[in-house]
Design a protein around this motif. Structure first.
Motif, short mmCIF file in Angstrom:
data_model
loop_
_atom_site.label_atom_id
_atom_site.label_comp_id
_atom_site.label_asym_id
_atom_site.label_seq_id
_atom_site.Cartn_x
_atom_site.Cartn_y
_atom_site.Cartn_z
N CYS A 27 0.89 -3.14 -24.39
CA CYS A 27 1.12 -2.75 -25.78
C CYS A 27 -0.06 -1.89 -26.25
O CYS A 27 -1.16 -2.02 -25.73
CB CYS A 27 1.17 -3.97 -26.70
N GLY A 28 0.20 -1.10 -27.27
CA GLY A 28 -0.87 -0.37 -27.97
C GLY A 28 -1.68 0.52 -27.04
O GLY A 28 -1.15 1.23 -26.18
N THR A 29 -2.99 0.45 -27.23
CA THR A 29 -3.88 1.28 -26.42
C THR A 29 -3.75 0.96 -24.94
O THR A 29 -3.82 1.85 -24.08
CB THR A 29 -5.34 1.04 -26.91
N SER A 30 -3.53 -0.30 -24.63
CA SER A 30 -3.39 -0.68 -23.21
C SER A 30 -2.16 0.00 -22.59
O SER A 30 -2.16 0.33 -21.40
CB SER A 30 -3.25 -2.20 -23.09
N SER A 38 -4.12 -5.61 -20.54
CA SER A 38 -4.38 -6.19 -21.86
C SER A 38 -5.87 -6.42 -22.06
O SER A 38 -6.53 -6.99 -21.20
CB SER A 38 -3.63 -7.53 -21.99
N GLN A 39 -6.37 -5.97 -23.17
CA GLN A 39 -7.77 -6.25 -23.51
C GLN A 39 -7.93 -7.74 -23.76
O GLN A 39 -8.74 -8.40 -23.12
CB GLN A 39 -8.17 -5.43 -24.75
N SER A 40 -7.17 -8.26 -24.69
CA SER A 40 -7.36 -9.65 -25.13
C SER A 40 -6.86 -10.66 -24.11
O SER A 40 -7.35 -11.78 -24.04
CB SER A 40 -6.60 -9.88 -26.44
N GLY A 41 -5.84 -10.26 -23.35
CA GLY A 41 -5.21 -11.20 -22.43
C GLY A 41 -4.35 -12.22 -23.17
O GLY A 41 -3.89 -13.20 -22.58
N THR A 72 -1.93 -11.03 -25.80
CA THR A 72 -0.84 -10.38 -26.53
C THR A 72 0.50 -11.03 -26.16
O THR A 72 0.90 -11.05 -25.00
CB THR A 72 -0.84 -8.87 -26.20
N VAL A 111 -11.37 -3.55 -34.25
CA VAL A 111 -9.92 -3.76 -34.04
C VAL A 111 -9.32 -2.62 -33.22
O VAL A 111 -8.45 -2.84 -32.38
CB VAL A 111 -9.23 -3.96 -35.41
N SER A 161 -9.17 -0.32 -30.26
CA SER A 161 -9.71 -0.46 -28.91
C SER A 161 -10.37 0.84 -28.44
O SER A 161 -9.81 1.93 -28.60
CB SER A 161 -8.57 -0.84 -27.97
N GLU A 172 -4.90 4.39 -36.92
CA GLU A 172 -5.44 3.04 -37.12
C GLU A 172 -6.62 3.03 -38.09
O GLU A 172 -6.72 2.14 -38.93
CB GLU A 172 -5.94 2.47 -35.78
N ALA A 204 -4.46 -6.23 -36.56
CA ALA A 204 -5.21 -7.36 -36.01
C ALA A 204 -5.49 -7.03 -34.55
O ALA A 204 -4.78 -6.23 -33.94
CB ALA A 204 -4.40 -8.64 -36.09
N LYS A 205 -6.52 -7.62 -34.04
CA LYS A 205 -6.92 -7.24 -32.69
C LYS A 205 -6.10 -7.94 -31.62
O LYS A 205 -5.69 -7.35 -30.64
CB LYS A 205 -8.40 -7.57 -32.49
N VAL A 214 -2.81 -9.75 -30.82
CA VAL A 214 -1.51 -9.90 -31.47
C VAL A 214 -0.72 -11.01 -30.77
O VAL A 214 0.03 -10.77 -29.83
CB VAL A 214 -0.75 -8.56 -31.48
C1 G6P Z 1 -3.40 -4.62 -31.03
C2 G6P Z 1 -4.79 -4.02 -31.06
C3 G6P Z 1 -4.85 -2.81 -30.14
C4 G6P Z 1 -4.42 -3.20 -28.73
C5 G6P Z 1 -3.05 -3.87 -28.72
C6 G6P Z 1 -2.75 -4.48 -27.38
O1 G6P Z 1 -2.50 -3.75 -31.61
O2 G6P Z 1 -5.16 -3.65 -32.39
O3 G6P Z 1 -6.16 -2.30 -30.12
O4 G6P Z 1 -4.38 -2.05 -27.93
O5 G6P Z 1 -3.01 -4.93 -29.69
O6 G6P Z 1 -3.66 -5.52 -27.17
P1 G6P Z 1 -4.16 -6.05 -25.77
O7 G6P Z 1 -5.19 -7.08 -26.13
O8 G6P Z 1 -2.97 -6.63 -25.08
O9 G6P Z 1 -4.74 -4.90 -25.04
#
Ligand code: G6P
Length: 611
Positions: free
Chosen positions: A303-306, A350-353, A355, A401, A403, A491, A605-606, A608
């Motif tokens: 999702c998103g930037t990833s 995924s950044q956060s792991g 999502t 927030v 990325s 953003e 939100a960072k 999600v």
């Molecule tokens: C949110 C964040 C984005 C991120 C996206 C996917 O929208 O604000 O910066 O790219 O989630 O998140 P992830 O943690 O899965 O990379």
């Protein structure tokens, strides 16, 4: 999405919780609240950022050794004091915080309304809390038991934490789908959505698994599954330093994280890429190398930037490994019954792991026999744990927030995987492989050179900050960078921006072009350069303002563009790691010039954790 913190032990709970909420504010910041037990159950909640809650509580009695706190990203019910967490049960004795969504809350609410319950908020959380209390009272059972029964009837995702006025020595928590870390101190426990509120007190943590419930006293942690069987808590050591989650002299986390990129890309390559011997060592990938080489297709899910990192990787994998690659929005992929064959390789980025859409998408794919590789930043996160193998991006905690450093680290990891697979498969010659390995090794230094452009980019931000629309155009490897540049601007600065393949622009967006429209071209010297120059001509002919990201000495672009930003030359496969950086800085400086909170842009939100 939504941050939770809780504490039990000899310390004052409020300062621990408040500090923790500030660290978790990236997860949501429309309202916040705390519940503290000190004979009475005191609940304080406030719309707005955590600082507003803090201000409200100056001079109030916040003495307590047990408490829960929450920072919210609204799902059910608008952001206001009433809908902020913690919520209090009908009896006034229980307080609860929640991260996630209870999908069948409406049915439960109807049942409770029929029984005479009334609700003070519009949230699904208050429904779940009263549902738990109703079970507790009807069955005359302990709270723990009521929570277990209730959760078996819940559809959705949650981390919940409850305190009970009648049992001020116990926290009860449970998880499914949303993240929960328990820090283990000396006769004290800390709970949080991620490790950042915990790190300064203890490095020993337990990551709670889905369908687990914990009964926590100051000196005791009992972990059970929803079948009421005791589980042994698996204690891991945090590998994170406090400095990594502080601003370190920068005005904003976003700026700090942009400037960290030479180091984070270096950290990501370190121990894996050896430019001298030309080797790439990635144990997780090696384990599945045969399956990847023989895969009919690779699906990137994110999702998103990833997701943008996945798009760049599509070009790279197809070029170097000659494997068919598809890039999927996790939210679409999880619902549309995709064709998944045994042996398909899914790469979850995924950044956060955490999502939610990405997590469920890979759970589904895994159950159909796909191999799941995770390219994840947060160690121990849900996506990392459910993946069969993978590679951490090692970018360190990303708090802004929007990325930035996680994106370039994802590109570095994905490039290494493609190089390794392509070389072993024989679709990439040794000569080209070695050239790319050496060039990749040099990227951190080149990123430092790009960052020298920061002052120039700040001036451009002043010049273009009042635009109401922006177009970002690129081709090939830099088409996804155009998408990412536009996303960053949206953003952070709330300016409408679109990213497009430069050639596709004439099928629609060109209608937007006039003297007021800034068009940002990624025009570095690659195999598409001549074509991009033609697209630039098309914009100039219609009086659009052209800002071009170029390589040094590119006189043709200089002659055409109104403004240029110079980045070092790199192989086109690696150029996105450089060309994205001016776009991050441009978004940052425009957002700042417009007076916005760049670290916490509105509505975002960072992490999600709701779908
Ligand atoms: C949110 C964040 C984005 C991120 C996206 C996917 O929208 O604000 O910066 O790219 O989630 O998140 P992830 O943690 O899965 O990379």
């Amino acid at each position: 999405m939504c941050g939770i913190v809780a504490y039990i032990g000899p310390r004052e709970a409020y300062p621990v919780i408040l500090k923790g909420l500030k660290r978790l504010e990236y997860r949501g910041y429309d309202s916040s609240g705390v519940a503290l037990l000190n004979g009475d159950l005191n609940v304080y909640k406030k719309k707005g950022k955590v600082a507003e809650l803090e201000e409200m509580l100056v001079g109030k009695d916040v003495h307590s050794n047990i408490g829960i706190g929450h920072t919210r990203w609204a799902t059910h019910g608008e952001p206001n004091d009433r809908n902020a967490h913690p919520h209090i049960s009908a009896s006034g004795k229980l307080a609860m915080i929640h991260n996630g969504i209870i999908e069948n809350y409406s049915q439960l609410k109807q049942d409770l309304l029929r029984k005479g319950y009334t609700f003070k908020s519009d949230t699904d959380t208050e429904v779940l809390l009263n549902f738990i209390e109703d079970i507790k009272e009807n069955n005359e059972c302990p709270l723990e038991e009521a929570v277990r029964i209730a959760l078996k009837r819940i559809v959705g995702a949650y981390v919940i934490v409850l305190i009970d006025q009648e049992h001020p020595d116990t926290l009860i928590t449970a998880r499914k789908g949303s993240p929960l870390v328990i820090g283990i101190g000396k006769n004290e426990h800390f709970l949080a959505s991620d490790a950042s509120p915990i790190i300064e007190y203890t490095k020993e943590v337990v990551y709670v698994n889905d369908y687990e419930l914990a009964i926590i006293k100051a000196d005791e942690l009992i972990l059970k599954n929803l079948g009421n069987e005791r589980q042994t808590p698996f204690i891991t050591k945090l590998d994170m330093e406090l400095a990594a989650i502080e601003k370190g002299g920068y005005d904003h986390f976003m700026l700090k994280e942009i400037f960290e990129q030479p180091q984070t890309i270096h950290d990501c390559l370190r121990g894996r890429l050896d430019a001298e011997s030309g080797s790439i060592t990635m144990s997780g990938v090696t384990k599945y190398a045969e399956q990847i080489k023989n895969a009919n297709r690779i699906v990137m899910v994110a999702c998103g930037t990833s997701w943008h990192a996945g798009l760049v990787a599509e070009y790279i994998f197809e070029e170097l490994c000659r494997i068919n690659v598809e890039v999927e929005y996790a939210s679409e992929f999880r619902y549309r019954n995709p064709v998944i064959n045994k042996g398909d390789v899914i790469i979850a980025i995924s950044q956060s792991g955490e999502t939610a859409d990405t997590l469920v998408a890979i759970e589904n794919a895994k159950s159909k026999g796909a191999i799941i590789l995770g390219v994840v930043n947060v160690v121990g996160s849900s996506i990392a744990r459910i993946s069969d193998a993978g590679a951490y991006t090692h970018a360190g905690p990303e708090i802004g927030v929007a990325s930035t450093k996680a994106f370039t680290a994802q590109l570095a990891v994905l490039t290494m995987i493609a190089l390794k697979i392509g070389y072993e498969k024989g679709t990439l010659s040794q000569e080209r492989y070695l050239q790319l390995v050496r060039e990749l090794d040099a990227i951190p230094e080149k990123v430092s050179t790009v960052l020298l452009q920061a002052e120039n980019i700040k001036k451009l931000a002043e010049k273009y900050k009042d635009a109401s629309n922006c177009l970002y155009l690129g081709r090939g490897y830099n088409f996804p960078v155009a998408l990412e540049g536009a996303l960053k601007l949206k953003e952070i600065s709330y300016i409408h921006a679109e990213g497009y393949p430069a050639a596709e622009m004439k099928h629609g967006p060109i209608a937007l072009v006039d003297e007021a429209l800034p068009v940002i071209f990624i025009a570095t010297k690659d195999s598409y350069h001549e074509k991009v120059l033609s697209n630039m001509q098309e914009i100039k002919a219609r009086k659009g303002k052209v800002i071009a990201i170029i390589n040094e000495g590119d006189e043709q672009s200089i002659a055409l563009a109104d403004d240029v930003i110079v980045v070092p030359e790199a192989d086109e496969i690696l150029s996105p790691m450089l060309s994205c950086i001016p776009l991050q800085l441009l978004a940052y400086h425009i957002g700042l010039a417009k007076g916005f909170d760049v670290d916490k842009p509105r509505n975002l939100a960072k992490s999600v954790t709701v779908e």
